[in-house]
Write an enzyme that holds these catalytic residues in place. Structure first.
Site, mmCIF file in Angstrom:
data_model
loop_
_atom_site.group_PDB
_atom_site.id
_atom_site.type_symbol
_atom_site.label_atom_id
_atom_site.label_comp_id
_atom_site.label_asym_id
_atom_site.label_seq_id
_atom_site.Cartn_x
_atom_site.Cartn_y
_atom_site.Cartn_z
ATOM 1 N N HIS A 1 7.900 -30.294 11.697
ATOM 2 C CA HIS A 1 7.174 -29.063 11.352
ATOM 3 C C HIS A 1 6.042 -29.324 10.359
ATOM 4 O O HIS A 1 5.079 -28.570 10.304
ATOM 5 C CB HIS A 1 8.140 -28.018 10.809
ATOM 6 C CG HIS A 1 9.261 -27.726 11.754
ATOM 7 N ND1 HIS A 1 9.059 -27.152 12.994
ATOM 8 C CD2 HIS A 1 10.585 -27.989 11.664
ATOM 9 C CE1 HIS A 1 10.208 -27.042 13.625
ATOM 10 N NE2 HIS A 1 11.150 -27.551 12.850
ATOM 11 N N THR B 1 3.133 -1.077 8.810
ATOM 12 C CA THR B 1 3.657 -1.936 9.886
ATOM 13 C C THR B 1 3.852 -3.382 9.453
ATOM 14 O O THR B 1 4.492 -4.151 10.183
ATOM 15 C CB THR B 1 2.653 -1.962 11.055
ATOM 16 O OG1 THR B 1 1.387 -2.438 10.549
ATOM 17 C CG2 THR B 1 2.470 -0.583 11.671
ATOM 18 N N ASP C 1 0.875 -1.179 0.000
ATOM 19 C CA ASP C 1 0.000 0.000 0.000
ATOM 20 C C ASP C 1 0.913 1.230 0.000
ATOM 21 O O ASP C 1 2.145 1.103 -0.144
ATOM 22 C CB ASP C 1 -0.998 -0.040 1.173
ATOM 23 C CG ASP C 1 -0.330 0.238 2.513
ATOM 24 O OD1 ASP C 1 0.922 0.288 2.583
ATOM 25 O OD2 ASP C 1 -1.066 0.405 3.506
ATOM 26 N N CYS D 1 3.241 -3.027 4.028
ATOM 27 C CA CYS D 1 2.406 -1.873 4.388
ATOM 28 C C CYS D 1 3.170 -1.097 5.455
ATOM 29 O O CYS D 1 4.367 -1.322 5.629
ATOM 30 C CB CYS D 1 1.003 -2.298 4.829
ATOM 31 S SG CYS D 1 0.919 -3.289 6.325
ATOM 32 N N HIS E 1 10.724 -23.347 9.728
ATOM 33 C CA HIS E 1 9.734 -23.963 10.615
ATOM 34 C C HIS E 1 8.292 -23.783 10.141
ATOM 35 O O HIS E 1 7.462 -24.647 10.381
ATOM 36 C CB HIS E 1 9.854 -23.390 12.042
ATOM 37 C CG HIS E 1 11.066 -23.875 12.762
ATOM 38 N ND1 HIS E 1 11.241 -23.696 14.115
ATOM 39 C CD2 HIS E 1 12.188 -24.536 12.318
ATOM 40 C CE1 HIS E 1 12.407 -24.233 14.485
ATOM 41 N NE2 HIS E 1 12.999 -24.736 13.415
#
Ligand code: RB5
Length: 144
Positions: free
Chosen positions: A131, A65, A7, A63, A96
């Site tokens: 995993h 954050t 964004d 974005c 993992h």
């Protein structure tokens, strides 16, 4: 196949990542946004995630954050999006968690760290083993 999007909050970092990928001659599709004009991160997450699933590829979403992109991406069936902020989280997201989408915060990360994260994400394989069972359980949640 690698798909990338951001964004407006992640636009500048996305451009730096595209420059890095160009330098390394790594092919990718840039699905926008293409300026710092305000837009809605779920729209970009949708485009990238649809193409990642369709092509069994990988994605990078940026974005401000990284939180909104990771929330949006993880709503899509087949997407395992990881919000990473250092080398260790990038490495673990692949080894993992077998993440197929990397989420980054353009207002959180220095360019150098972001590029290191991208490099690790693109060059690290899934360790499978124990995993595998855990990731299968994560994907089961999609059916709830
Ligand atoms: C846009 O201002 C900002 O909210 C967005 O880039 C992102 O950080 C959301 O999680």
């Amino acid at each position: 196949m690698l798909f990338i999007g951001s964004d407006h909050g992640g636009y500048k970092l996305k451009e730096e990542i595209c420059n890095y990928l160009d330098e390394k001659k790594i092919k990718y599709n840039d699905l926008g946004t293409y300026s710092e004009e305000s837009c809605d991160y779920p729209d970009i997450a949708k485009k990238v995630c649809e193409d990642v699933v369709k092509n069994n590829g990988q994605g990078i979403l940026v974005c401000g954050t990284g939180i909104g992109m990771s929330m949006s991406a993880n709503k899509y069936k087949g997407i395992k999006a990881a919000l990473c902020w250092n080398e260790f989280t990038a490495e673990m997201s692949r080894k993992h968690n077998n993440a197929n989408v990397l989420c980054l915060g353009g207002r959180v990360l220095e360019k150098e760290m972001a590029l290191k994260i991208v490099e690790i994400f693109l060059n690290t394989g899934f360790e499978a083993g124990r995993h595998e069972r855990r990731i299968a359980k994560v994907m089961e949640i999609e059916n709830c």
